[in-house]
Design a protein around this motif. Structure first.
Motif, PDB file in Angstrom:
ATOM      1  N   UNK A  69      45.128  29.131 -19.471  1.00  0.00           N
ATOM      2  CA  UNK A  69      44.702  28.304 -19.999  1.00  0.00           C
ATOM      3  C   UNK A  69      46.497  28.589 -20.859  1.00  0.00           C
ATOM      4  N   UNK A  70      47.176  29.452 -20.776  1.00  0.00           N
ATOM      5  CA  UNK A  70      48.672  29.874 -21.369  1.00  0.00           C
ATOM      6  C   UNK A  70      49.208  28.971 -20.401  1.00  0.00           C
ATOM      7  N   UNK A  71      49.170  28.435 -19.678  1.00  0.00           N
ATOM      8  CA  UNK A  71      49.596  27.166 -19.335  1.00  0.00           C
ATOM      9  C   UNK A  71      49.734  25.710 -19.983  1.00  0.00           C
ATOM     10  N   UNK A  72      48.818  25.837 -20.496  1.00  0.00           N
ATOM     11  CA  UNK A  72      48.144  24.976 -21.803  1.00  0.00           C
ATOM     12  C   UNK A  72      49.717  24.422 -22.605  1.00  0.00           C
ATOM     13  N   UNK A  73      49.811  25.523 -22.805  1.00  0.00           N
ATOM     14  CA  UNK A  73      51.361  26.098 -24.510  1.00  0.00           C
ATOM     15  C   UNK A  73      52.698  26.539 -23.521  1.00  0.00           C
ATOM     16  N   UNK A  74      53.146  26.992 -22.879  1.00  0.00           N
ATOM     17  CA  UNK A  74      54.319  27.857 -21.986  1.00  0.00           C
ATOM     18  C   UNK A  74      54.396  27.698 -20.793  1.00  0.00           C
ATOM     19  N   UNK A  75      55.630  27.509 -20.594  1.00  0.00           N
ATOM     20  CA  UNK A  75      55.394  27.125 -19.043  1.00  0.00           C
ATOM     21  C   UNK A  75      54.962  28.280 -17.914  1.00  0.00           C
ATOM     22  N   UNK A  76      54.478  28.046 -16.980  1.00  0.00           N
ATOM     23  CA  UNK A  76      54.500  30.132 -16.525  1.00  0.00           C
ATOM     24  C   UNK A  76      54.620  29.611 -14.775  1.00  0.00           C
ATOM     25  N   UNK A  77      55.298  30.179 -14.641  1.00  0.00           N
ATOM     26  CA  UNK A  77      55.932  30.479 -13.025  1.00  0.00           C
ATOM     27  C   UNK A  77      54.862  31.854 -12.083  1.00  0.00           C
ATOM     28  N   UNK A  78      55.041  31.725 -10.891  1.00  0.00           N
ATOM     29  CA  UNK A  78      54.362  32.441  -9.928  1.00  0.00           C
ATOM     30  C   UNK A  78      55.507  33.751  -9.574  1.00  0.00           C
TER      31      UNK A  78
ATOM     32  N   UNK B 119      51.770  38.927  -7.032  1.00  0.00           N
ATOM     33  CA  UNK B 119      50.514  39.166  -7.452  1.00  0.00           C
ATOM     34  C   UNK B 119      50.057  37.911  -8.443  1.00  0.00           C
ATOM     35  N   UNK B 120      50.659  38.094  -9.456  1.00  0.00           N
ATOM     36  CA  UNK B 120      50.872  37.522 -10.834  1.00  0.00           C
ATOM     37  C   UNK B 120      51.048  36.324 -11.284  1.00  0.00           C
ATOM     38  N   UNK B 121      51.685  35.307 -12.720  1.00  0.00           N
ATOM     39  CA  UNK B 121      52.481  34.481 -13.298  1.00  0.00           C
ATOM     40  C   UNK B 121      53.605  35.552 -14.703  1.00  0.00           C
ATOM     41  N   UNK B 122      54.692  34.854 -14.674  1.00  0.00           N
ATOM     42  CA  UNK B 122      55.301  35.607 -15.603  1.00  0.00           C
ATOM     43  C   UNK B 122      55.787  33.700 -16.745  1.00  0.00           C
ATOM     44  N   UNK B 123      56.184  34.693 -17.483  1.00  0.00           N
ATOM     45  CA  UNK B 123      56.443  33.131 -18.662  1.00  0.00           C
ATOM     46  C   UNK B 123      56.262  33.501 -19.738  1.00  0.00           C
ATOM     47  N   UNK B 124      57.359  33.540 -20.205  1.00  0.00           N
ATOM     48  CA  UNK B 124      58.022  32.956 -22.007  1.00  0.00           C
ATOM     49  C   UNK B 124      57.184  33.696 -22.772  1.00  0.00           C
ATOM     50  N   UNK B 125      57.324  34.044 -23.426  1.00  0.00           N
ATOM     51  CA  UNK B 125      55.804  34.517 -24.743  1.00  0.00           C
ATOM     52  C   UNK B 125      56.153  34.098 -26.336  1.00  0.00           C
TER      53      UNK B 125
ATOM     54  N   UNK C  56      63.933  34.978 -21.970  1.00  0.00           N
ATOM     55  CA  UNK C  56      63.157  35.513 -20.387  1.00  0.00           C
ATOM     56  C   UNK C  56      62.040  35.652 -20.161  1.00  0.00           C
ATOM     57  N   UNK C  57      61.426  35.503 -19.080  1.00  0.00           N
ATOM     58  CA  UNK C  57      60.230  35.763 -18.884  1.00  0.00           C
ATOM     59  C   UNK C  57      59.467  37.796 -19.045  1.00  0.00           C
ATOM     60  N   UNK C  58      59.293  37.919 -20.102  1.00  0.00           N
ATOM     61  CA  UNK C  58      58.202  39.065 -20.437  1.00  0.00           C
ATOM     62  C   UNK C  58      56.801  38.800 -20.334  1.00  0.00           C
ATOM     63  N   UNK C  59      56.203  38.272 -20.690  1.00  0.00           N
ATOM     64  CA  UNK C  59      54.879  37.933 -20.513  1.00  0.00           C
ATOM     65  C   UNK C  59      54.483  37.922 -19.012  1.00  0.00           C
ATOM     66  N   UNK C  60      53.914  38.768 -18.564  1.00  0.00           N
ATOM     67  CA  UNK C  60      53.029  39.004 -17.459  1.00  0.00           C
ATOM     68  C   UNK C  60      51.572  38.868 -17.777  1.00  0.00           C
ATOM     69  N   UNK C  61      51.056  37.834 -16.713  1.00  0.00           N
ATOM     70  CA  UNK C  61      49.936  37.184 -16.966  1.00  0.00           C
ATOM     71  C   UNK C  61      49.372  38.123 -15.575  1.00  0.00           C
ATOM     72  N   UNK C  62      48.356  38.463 -15.573  1.00  0.00           N
ATOM     73  CA  UNK C  62      47.025  39.109 -13.758  1.00  0.00           C
ATOM     74  C   UNK C  62      45.944  38.786 -14.173  1.00  0.00           C
ATOM     75  N   UNK C  63      45.936  37.390 -12.885  1.00  0.00           N
ATOM     76  CA  UNK C  63      44.875  36.352 -13.584  1.00  0.00           C
ATOM     77  C   UNK C  63      43.217  37.385 -12.808  1.00  0.00           C
ATOM     78  N   UNK C  64      43.956  38.325 -11.766  1.00  0.00           N
ATOM     79  CA  UNK C  64      42.515  39.380 -11.013  1.00  0.00           C
ATOM     80  C   UNK C  64      41.660  39.994 -12.282  1.00  0.00           C
ATOM     81  N   UNK C  65      42.450  40.285 -13.110  1.00  0.00           N
ATOM     82  CA  UNK C  65      42.621  41.543 -14.040  1.00  0.00           C
ATOM     83  C   UNK C  65      41.230  40.427 -15.420  1.00  0.00           C
ATOM     84  N   UNK C  66      42.015  39.283 -15.404  1.00  0.00           N
ATOM     85  CA  UNK C  66      42.249  38.018 -16.587  1.00  0.00           C
ATOM     86  C   UNK C  66      42.859  38.137 -18.243  1.00  0.00           C
TER      87      UNK C  66
END
Length: 91
Positions: free
Chosen positions: A44-53, A56-62, A69-79
């Protein structure tokens, strides 16, 4: 002297409307939970900004502030997601 709170039609003039509203809220919450289980948060977030693995999680620019610099942390296990620069987070 009349007390308005003792007259049922004045105290609860729209019981059917209130019951319908509560049902709609319950249905909306169920819909949100269905979406959360069916759509991975990183997709869902990747539809708006580029996401990198990253681990265990993902990072992206906010997308909520001017970020270089990537400061947005995404935790798919926790959602959940959390930006450690501006503090924005959610599920």
């Amino acid at each position: 002297m009349k007390r308005w709170g003792l007259i049922p039609s004045v105290k609860y003039p729209n019981m059917k409307v209130r019951a319908r509203a509560l049902t709609m809220i319950k249905n909306f919450k169920e819909l949100v939970e269905q979406i959360k289980t069916q759509v991975p948060i990183q997709e869902l977030i990747a539809e708006y900004v580029p996401v990198k693995k990253s681990g265990r999680g993902y990072v992206s620019i906010c997308p909520f502030h001017d970020d270089h610099k990537p400061s947005l942390q995404i935790h798919p296990q926790k959602g959940i997601f959390k930006c450690f620069s501006c503090g924005t987070g959610g599920d």
